[in-house]
Write an enzyme that holds these catalytic residues in place. Sequence first.
Site, PDB file in Angstrom:
ATOM      1  N   GLU A   1     -11.001 -11.148  -4.084  1.00  0.00           N
ATOM      2  CA  GLU A   1      -9.587 -10.992  -3.725  1.00  0.00           C
ATOM      3  C   GLU A   1      -9.068 -12.190  -2.951  1.00  0.00           C
ATOM      4  O   GLU A   1      -7.896 -12.251  -2.608  1.00  0.00           O
ATOM      5  CB  GLU A   1      -9.345  -9.769  -2.841  1.00  0.00           C
ATOM      6  CG  GLU A   1     -10.256  -8.618  -3.032  1.00  0.00           C
ATOM      7  CD  GLU A   1      -9.808  -7.392  -2.265  1.00  0.00           C
ATOM      8  OE1 GLU A   1      -8.768  -6.836  -2.600  1.00  0.00           O
ATOM      9  OE2 GLU A   1     -10.518  -7.003  -1.321  1.00  0.00           O
TER      10      GLU A   1
ATOM     11  N   ARG B   1     -10.707   4.061  -2.630  1.00  0.00           N
ATOM     12  CA  ARG B   1     -10.245   3.415  -1.395  1.00  0.00           C
ATOM     13  C   ARG B   1     -10.550   4.347  -0.220  1.00  0.00           C
ATOM     14  O   ARG B   1      -9.713   5.163   0.168  1.00  0.00           O
ATOM     15  CB  ARG B   1      -8.737   3.156  -1.465  1.00  0.00           C
ATOM     16  CG  ARG B   1      -8.301   2.077  -2.461  1.00  0.00           C
ATOM     17  CD  ARG B   1      -6.787   1.926  -2.443  1.00  0.00           C
ATOM     18  NE  ARG B   1      -6.315   0.682  -3.024  1.00  0.00           N
ATOM     19  CZ  ARG B   1      -5.778   0.592  -4.244  1.00  0.00           C
ATOM     20  NH1 ARG B   1      -5.662   1.644  -5.012  1.00  0.00           N
ATOM     21  NH2 ARG B   1      -5.375  -0.571  -4.694  1.00  0.00           N
TER      22      ARG B   1
ATOM     23  N   ARG C   1     -15.550   1.857  -2.424  1.00  0.00           N
ATOM     24  CA  ARG C   1     -15.343   0.654  -1.625  1.00  0.00           C
ATOM     25  C   ARG C   1     -15.497   1.000  -0.150  1.00  0.00           C
ATOM     26  O   ARG C   1     -14.966   2.005   0.314  1.00  0.00           O
ATOM     27  CB  ARG C   1     -13.939   0.117  -1.891  1.00  0.00           C
ATOM     28  CG  ARG C   1     -13.613  -1.089  -1.040  1.00  0.00           C
ATOM     29  CD  ARG C   1     -12.317  -1.708  -1.453  1.00  0.00           C
ATOM     30  NE  ARG C   1     -11.171  -0.967  -0.948  1.00  0.00           N
ATOM     31  CZ  ARG C   1      -9.911  -1.314  -1.185  1.00  0.00           C
ATOM     32  NH1 ARG C   1      -9.658  -2.367  -1.951  1.00  0.00           N
ATOM     33  NH2 ARG C   1      -8.915  -0.621  -0.705  1.00  0.00           N
TER      34      ARG C   1
ATOM     35  N   ARG D   1       2.266  -9.221   0.480  1.00  0.00           N
ATOM     36  CA  ARG D   1       2.613  -8.271  -0.580  1.00  0.00           C
ATOM     37  C   ARG D   1       3.510  -7.140  -0.102  1.00  0.00           C
ATOM     38  O   ARG D   1       4.082  -6.419  -0.920  1.00  0.00           O
ATOM     39  CB  ARG D   1       1.341  -7.706  -1.232  1.00  0.00           C
ATOM     40  CG  ARG D   1       0.427  -7.013  -0.279  1.00  0.00           C
ATOM     41  CD  ARG D   1      -0.958  -6.847  -0.871  1.00  0.00           C
ATOM     42  NE  ARG D   1      -1.188  -5.536  -1.417  1.00  0.00           N
ATOM     43  CZ  ARG D   1      -2.384  -5.009  -1.605  1.00  0.00           C
ATOM     44  NH1 ARG D   1      -3.470  -5.717  -1.332  1.00  0.00           N
ATOM     45  NH2 ARG D   1      -2.527  -3.831  -2.085  1.00  0.00           N
TER      46      ARG D   1
ATOM     47  N   HIS E   1       0.827  -1.215   0.000  1.00  0.00           N
ATOM     48  CA  HIS E   1       0.000   0.000   0.000  1.00  0.00           C
ATOM     49  C   HIS E   1       0.855   1.257   0.000  1.00  0.00           C
ATOM     50  O   HIS E   1       0.464   2.286  -0.525  1.00  0.00           O
ATOM     51  CB  HIS E   1      -0.985  -0.031   1.169  1.00  0.00           C
ATOM     52  CG  HIS E   1      -2.107  -0.986   0.901  1.00  0.00           C
ATOM     53  ND1 HIS E   1      -2.235  -2.173   1.561  1.00  0.00           N
ATOM     54  CD2 HIS E   1      -3.093  -0.953  -0.024  1.00  0.00           C
ATOM     55  CE1 HIS E   1      -3.280  -2.822   1.070  1.00  0.00           C
ATOM     56  NE2 HIS E   1      -3.809  -2.113   0.116  1.00  0.00           N
TER      57      HIS E   1
ATOM     58  N   CYS F   1      -9.356  -4.209 -10.663  1.00  0.00           N
ATOM     59  CA  CYS F   1      -8.924  -2.924 -10.095  1.00  0.00           C
ATOM     60  C   CYS F   1      -7.603  -3.043  -9.340  1.00  0.00           C
ATOM     61  O   CYS F   1      -7.154  -2.106  -8.711  1.00  0.00           O
ATOM     62  CB  CYS F   1     -10.007  -2.334  -9.194  1.00  0.00           C
ATOM     63  SG  CYS F   1     -10.377  -3.348  -7.765  1.00  0.00           S
TER      64      CYS F   1
ATOM     65  N   ASN G   1      -4.157  -7.557  -6.495  1.00  0.00           N
ATOM     66  CA  ASN G   1      -3.067  -7.426  -5.511  1.00  0.00           C
ATOM     67  C   ASN G   1      -3.251  -8.445  -4.397  1.00  0.00           C
ATOM     68  O   ASN G   1      -2.322  -9.162  -4.018  1.00  0.00           O
ATOM     69  CB  ASN G   1      -3.046  -6.024  -4.898  1.00  0.00           C
ATOM     70  CG  ASN G   1      -2.999  -4.941  -5.948  1.00  0.00           C
ATOM     71  OD1 ASN G   1      -2.597  -5.197  -7.063  1.00  0.00           O
ATOM     72  ND2 ASN G   1      -3.427  -3.743  -5.592  1.00  0.00           N
ATOM     73  N   ASP G   2      -4.471  -8.483  -3.869  1.00  0.00           N
ATOM     74  CA  ASP G   2      -4.724  -9.435  -2.785  1.00  0.00           C
ATOM     75  C   ASP G   2      -4.933 -10.841  -3.315  1.00  0.00           C
ATOM     76  O   ASP G   2      -4.525 -11.812  -2.674  1.00  0.00           O
ATOM     77  CB  ASP G   2      -5.946  -8.991  -1.961  1.00  0.00           C
ATOM     78  CG  ASP G   2      -5.546  -7.941  -0.941  1.00  0.00           C
ATOM     79  OD1 ASP G   2      -4.505  -8.133  -0.291  1.00  0.00           O
ATOM     80  OD2 ASP G   2      -6.244  -6.921  -0.829  1.00  0.00           O
TER      81      ASP G   2
HETATM   82  C1  PEP Z   1      -6.408  -5.339  -4.636  1.00  0.00           C
HETATM   83  O1  PEP Z   1      -6.250  -6.077  -3.664  1.00  0.00           O
HETATM   84  O2  PEP Z   1      -6.044  -5.656  -5.801  1.00  0.00           O
HETATM   85  C2  PEP Z   1      -7.040  -4.026  -4.469  1.00  0.00           C
HETATM   86  C3  PEP Z   1      -7.376  -3.306  -5.512  1.00  0.00           C
HETATM   87  O3  PEP Z   1      -7.241  -3.586  -3.196  1.00  0.00           O
HETATM   88  P1  PEP Z   1      -6.074  -2.994  -2.250  1.00  0.00           P
HETATM   89  O4  PEP Z   1      -4.835  -2.879  -3.104  1.00  0.00           O
HETATM   90  O5  PEP Z   1      -6.540  -1.695  -1.730  1.00  0.00           O
HETATM   91  O6  PEP Z   1      -5.972  -4.050  -1.218  1.00  0.00           O
HETATM   92 MG    MG Z   2      -7.296  -5.573  -1.862  1.00  0.00          MG
END
Ligand code: PEP
Ligand code: MG
Length: 576
Positions: free
Chosen positions: A437, A302, A338, A471, A195, A508, A460-461
């Site tokens: 996710e 977010r 979200r 991550r 993040h 996303c 990402n998750d």
């Molecule tokens: C993700 O997990 O891909 C996502 C878009 O949410 P975040 O990166 O805020 O966890």
């Molecule tokens: Mg996420």
Amino acid sequence: MPFTIHGLPVSQGIAIGHVHLVSHAMLEVNHYHVAAKYLPEEVERLNEAVATVQGELVGLKAAATAGQPHSEVGAFVDLQLMMLGDPMLIDGARTLIAERRCNAEWALVQQMEMVVEQFEQIEDPYLRERKADVVQVIERIVKVLLGHPGHLPPKRRDGLGTIIVAHDLSPADTIGFRDHNIGGFVTDVGGPTSHTAIVARSLRIPAVVGLHHIRQLVEEDELLIIDGTRGVVIVAPDERIVEEYRLRRSELELERSKLNRLKDTPATTLDGEDVKMLANIEGPKDLNQVKAVNADGVGLYRTEFLFIGRDSLPDEDEQYEAYRTVLKSLAGKPVTIRTFDVGADKALNGVSARFEPNPALGLRAIRYSLAEPQMFLTQLRALLRASVHGKLRIMIPMLAHAHEIDQSLQLIAKAKAELDAEGLKYDPRVEIGGMIEVPAAALALGMFIRRLSFLSIGTNDLIQYTLAIDRSDEAVVHLYDPLHPAVLKLIAGTIQAGARFGLPVSVCGEMAGDPAYTLLLLGMGLRNFSMHPGHILEIKQQVLRADLNELAPRVQRILKMDEQAKVRDAVMRLAG
Ligand code: PEP
Ligand code: MG
């Protein structure tokens, strides 16, 4: 002598500026040299601070254990008192002061990090987590030494920015950079989808992470260049190198301005398929960037960034204002907001959760919201009230169970009933969607499809949880692979299921904004891409060159491959 260090590029662009050394994410301390004749005084300063903390801890223990001699608090205080007496920790710092001729707080934090590293090697999970106590006890001493919390340097007057050099930074630290003319940052640890990296991209701050020992290699105020596109850091560059990078920076700006010509071109493939280019934002501050690229809407807002880096939760009215501003500004284009994704590295009240046993697997996102129903209800009321100002879609993060959706829907119904009773308006057609996710969700899509109006894949998750890779942990970042066959199957399966049941699906996560994956995702059937607005024009350029009739069968063949190297090769050839 100039020298170069290579790391992971996480936020594009070139920054030229002077180093400001920041210590551990939780402790910001300056580094300065102490003249030899003052070294005994510096050691004495440390001794006094240690004695003060000892006194504080003894007092704390007495208060906490009054009447209950075996209390847990008492045991923790004992542990911290023991650490104060540990020769490794405090004696080590005393030695560092003398050897490096540095200030006490800097020596302490250096020593702390060395000890924490040793704790990380311990196999026993309980003992390993005691590193949190080491950090806490050092924090106490540093606070006494400083007399106040650490702070960022004032703005420089020479036109060059400040470059933060840190072991690690939290998203909250990064957000704080906005007001301090920070040109860029480099860190020892971190990964491209952490993040902190996402915030850096959002603030358009060039950044390179995973540099291992950068803090030991540079000095306060030294000149530094960050090439955030190639992941290169140049320490102590001479005038010729600085000139070269100034030139490169102008070239990058020129390239960007050429892409600007695509701003109003619809993202349509060669064979006439329309693709939506949506923006990921963190709040109203990002709206100018969204407008600058004429995005088709917001695919991910977010909202947790509303309170990261501050001490209190935003109340309903403050949230309502933020959501309304975004909805109004998008003037009828869809805005997917979200609900809070609190937890893991995005902790509330600036309190880091990184020393919890497994923050990424813990009380995060929808789990946190359902555990704090009043906080969730407040957000839902604010969202619904704002819905009359545009086209709102509410999105729930990190779903894994049907009952999480059912409980969320019940709370939404409750929020609506409250607003009805108070005579407050909302749009009854607001769509509710969810994020895919967690692998469990991608493998059991039926229960989500039946209950929701749209899905968005958080790659990402999804990658983190499919491959069991934190991550934000740089030690395993080389294993974080969007092209792992298992990951591709989950993404493609979700896109296909959405198409079969007529449910819109977007991506996303960071994959959507990476041109290396655009053709692959298009070939899987993806028609909604949501990314940082800074990437939209580059991805649109890829979409305009794509022929789906030709791509789709090739991608189907890739999805049957079960060797990562073959997948990588085939994906690279999609562009060729
Ligand atoms: C993700 O997990 O891909 C996502 C878009 O949410 P975040 O990166 O805020 O966890
Ligand atoms: Mg996420």
